[in-house]
Design a protein around this motif. Structure first.
Motif, mmCIF file in Angstrom:
data_model
loop_
_atom_site.group_PDB
_atom_site.id
_atom_site.type_symbol
_atom_site.label_atom_id
_atom_site.label_comp_id
_atom_site.label_asym_id
_atom_site.label_seq_id
_atom_site.Cartn_x
_atom_site.Cartn_y
_atom_site.Cartn_z
ATOM 1 N N PRO A 197 2.441 16.926 -3.953
ATOM 2 C CA PRO A 197 2.956 14.981 -4.248
ATOM 3 C C PRO A 197 4.266 14.875 -3.866
ATOM 4 N N ARG A 198 5.803 14.923 -4.635
ATOM 5 C CA ARG A 198 7.063 15.143 -4.026
ATOM 6 C C ARG A 198 7.644 14.605 -2.632
ATOM 7 N N GLU A 199 6.915 15.695 -1.749
ATOM 8 C CA GLU A 199 6.812 15.171 -0.590
ATOM 9 C C GLU A 199 6.902 14.107 -0.108
ATOM 10 N N ARG A 200 5.317 13.751 -0.427
ATOM 11 C CA ARG A 200 4.064 12.319 0.166
ATOM 12 C C ARG A 200 5.062 11.761 -0.832
ATOM 13 N N ALA A 201 5.613 11.608 -1.525
ATOM 14 C CA ALA A 201 6.219 11.009 -2.066
ATOM 15 C C ALA A 201 6.869 10.133 -1.878
ATOM 16 N N PHE A 202 7.940 10.989 -1.802
ATOM 17 C CA PHE A 202 9.207 10.599 -0.743
ATOM 18 C C PHE A 202 9.139 10.109 0.782
ATOM 19 N N ASN A 203 7.610 10.733 1.281
ATOM 20 C CA ASN A 203 8.012 10.107 2.403
ATOM 21 C C ASN A 203 7.340 8.431 2.956
ATOM 22 N N LEU A 204 6.330 8.727 1.938
ATOM 23 C CA LEU A 204 5.654 7.567 2.184
ATOM 24 C C LEU A 204 6.714 5.948 1.182
ATOM 25 N N GLN A 205 7.118 6.531 -0.019
ATOM 26 C CA GLN A 205 9.167 5.205 -0.180
ATOM 27 C C GLN A 205 9.735 5.317 1.033
ATOM 28 N N ARG A 229 0.927 -1.368 -0.020
ATOM 29 C CA ARG A 229 -0.133 0.408 -0.109
ATOM 30 C C ARG A 229 0.863 1.405 0.057
ATOM 31 N N LEU A 230 1.597 1.169 0.426
ATOM 32 C CA LEU A 230 2.445 1.929 0.683
ATOM 33 C C LEU A 230 3.716 2.241 -0.527
ATOM 34 N N ARG A 231 4.302 1.356 -1.271
ATOM 35 C CA ARG A 231 4.136 2.250 -2.123
ATOM 36 C C ARG A 231 3.199 1.854 -3.307
ATOM 37 N N ILE A 232 2.411 1.671 -3.407
ATOM 38 C CA ILE A 232 1.427 1.630 -4.545
ATOM 39 C C ILE A 232 0.913 3.671 -4.253
ATOM 40 N N GLU A 233 0.741 3.899 -3.289
ATOM 41 C CA GLU A 233 0.797 5.566 -2.540
ATOM 42 C C GLU A 233 1.889 6.304 -3.615
ATOM 43 N N SER A 234 2.884 5.436 -2.764
ATOM 44 C CA SER A 234 4.638 6.643 -3.263
ATOM 45 C C SER A 234 4.559 6.420 -4.910
ATOM 46 N N ARG A 282 1.914 9.116 9.910
ATOM 47 C CA ARG A 282 0.560 10.111 9.763
ATOM 48 C C ARG A 282 1.189 11.568 10.365
ATOM 49 N N MET A 283 1.726 11.525 11.648
ATOM 50 C CA MET A 283 2.329 12.646 11.840
ATOM 51 C C MET A 283 2.725 13.917 10.019
ATOM 52 N N ARG A 284 3.503 12.851 9.715
ATOM 53 C CA ARG A 284 4.359 13.650 8.639
ATOM 54 C C ARG A 284 3.020 14.127 7.441
ATOM 55 N N GLU A 285 2.489 13.055 7.314
ATOM 56 C CA GLU A 285 1.073 13.476 6.678
ATOM 57 C C GLU A 285 -0.030 14.775 6.599
ATOM 58 N N GLN A 286 -0.164 15.019 8.316
ATOM 59 C CA GLN A 286 -0.547 15.968 9.108
ATOM 60 C C GLN A 286 -0.253 17.471 8.034
ATOM 61 N N GLN A 287 0.958 17.402 8.761
ATOM 62 C CA GLN A 287 2.318 18.350 8.511
ATOM 63 C C GLN A 287 1.830 18.841 7.035
ATOM 64 N N HIS A 302 3.517 14.238 -8.890
ATOM 65 C CA HIS A 302 4.524 14.973 -9.696
ATOM 66 C C HIS A 302 5.527 15.462 -10.891
ATOM 67 N N LEU A 303 5.815 14.339 -11.694
ATOM 68 C CA LEU A 303 6.211 14.309 -13.008
ATOM 69 C C LEU A 303 5.776 14.550 -13.655
ATOM 70 N N MET A 304 4.001 14.364 -13.664
ATOM 71 C CA MET A 304 2.809 15.153 -14.539
ATOM 72 C C MET A 304 2.533 16.065 -14.579
ATOM 73 N N MET A 305 3.294 16.709 -13.118
ATOM 74 C CA MET A 305 2.656 18.205 -13.082
ATOM 75 C C MET A 305 4.182 19.152 -13.685
ATOM 76 N N GLN A 306 4.727 18.271 -13.108
ATOM 77 C CA GLN A 306 6.225 18.845 -13.781
ATOM 78 C C GLN A 306 6.496 19.076 -15.475
ATOM 79 N N TRP A 307 6.228 18.046 -15.758
ATOM 80 C CA TRP A 307 6.216 18.401 -17.471
ATOM 81 C C TRP A 307 5.237 19.060 -17.851
ATOM 82 N N LEU A 308 3.761 19.199 -17.026
ATOM 83 C CA LEU A 308 3.412 20.288 -18.397
ATOM 84 C C LEU A 308 3.324 21.312 -17.703
ATOM 85 N N LEU A 309 4.095 21.854 -16.288
ATOM 86 C CA LEU A 309 5.007 23.248 -16.422
ATOM 87 C C LEU A 309 6.058 23.706 -17.480
#
Length: 276
Positions: free
Chosen positions: A207-215, A145-150, A259-264, A157-164
């Motif tokens: 999304p980048r920070e969330r992916a890093f924390n989950l991974q 589950r953690l890796r899928i969410e990551s 969970r605390m990092r997600e809340q932050q 994040h990559l999609m947003m960056q490419w659109l930018l």
């Protein structure tokens, strides 16, 4: 010969879980049934209103194009047939499993099933060692589950960056191509709007920070699970009970920290500084 009490308890708990899963699925299906049952006639009416509005505001003094009439007529007929089939399945046939059953009744059944499951689990609570061993066996699902969410947040994040990148480059290209830029003013406005929305969304959802924390959490849990499996430090005690207790405590601490990092990340920037 009757089965052991432990096997009987396991079977009962599995049956309760199956009942809960079935009720959750029935609730989802019933919501879709009710939505389509009452939403399809509304869509039919809206289609007819749009058709009439086009006739009144665009083709009042002339004939509506045949293609427009054919499209709206086909859509209206198709939706009307779908609405009739749904009403038939709801009130006269037995096609739908929970026909004429309110969603709140299914929710009540789900609550009762949850209560039965909790009471059954309380009456046959296994010792802490067994629960800790079972906790260890459930960790692979948590890692998946953690890796899928990551991966999900990393792709976002990559999609947003490419659109930018593409939008920023397109603004410069369109501006250089048109001089003056009046013919492409609409394109420039759209690209600027896209860049603004993506930048704001990336800053808000992170999304980048969330992916890093989950991974990072998934890798740490996997590292401790491997150490427990190999019996190396810090899980090299002589008794398995101590190792399992330390492992469960450590992993739960990691999950609480995640969970605390997600809340932050969900808080505004000022709130994050206050929390930190």
């Amino acid at each position: 010969m009757s089965p052991p009490s432990g096997a009987t308890t396991t079977f009962l708990l599995i049956e309760h879980r199956r009942e809960i899963a079935d009720l959750n699925e029935r609730i989802r299906n019933r919501r879709l049934q009710v939505l389509s049952l009452y939403g399809t006639p509304i869509v039919v009416v809206l289609t007819l209103l749009v058709w009439a509005g086009l006739k009144i505001f665009i083709w009042l003094s002339s004939d509506t194009p045949t293609a427009i009439n054919a499209i709206f007529f086909s859509v209206a007929v198709l939706l009307a047939v779908a609405a009739g089939a749904q009403f038939y399945a709801e009130f006269t046939a037995t096609v739908w499993k929970d026909a004429e059953t309110p969603v709140r009744e299914l929710r009540l059944e789900l609550s009762l099933a949850d209560e039965r499951h909790i009471l059954e689990a309380r009456r046959h609570t296994p010792p802490p060692t067994d629960r800790q061993a079972s906790y260890k066996e459930r960790l692979p699902q948590e890692l998946v589950r953690l890796r899928i969410e990551s991966r999900h947040y990393r792709r976002m994040h990559l999609m947003m960056q490419w659109l930018l990148f593409v939008s920023s480059a397109a603004i410069s290209a369109v501006t250089a191509w048109y001089d003056p830029p009046q013919p492409a003013k609409g394109v420039l406005i759209g690209l600027g709007f896209t860049i603004t929305v993506i930048t704001a969304a990336a800053g808000y959802f992170k999304p980048r920070e969330r992916a890093f924390n989950l991974q990072q959490t998934a890798d740490s849990i996997e590292q401790h699970a491997t150490a427990l499996e190999l019996g190396i430090s810090p899980y090299n005690a002589s008794e398995e009970k101590q190792n399992l207790e330390l492992f469960a405590t450590t992993v739960e601490g990691m999950r609480a920290e995640q969970r605390m990092r997600e809340q932050q990340l969900d808080q505004p920037q000022q709130g994050q500084q206050q929390v930190i």
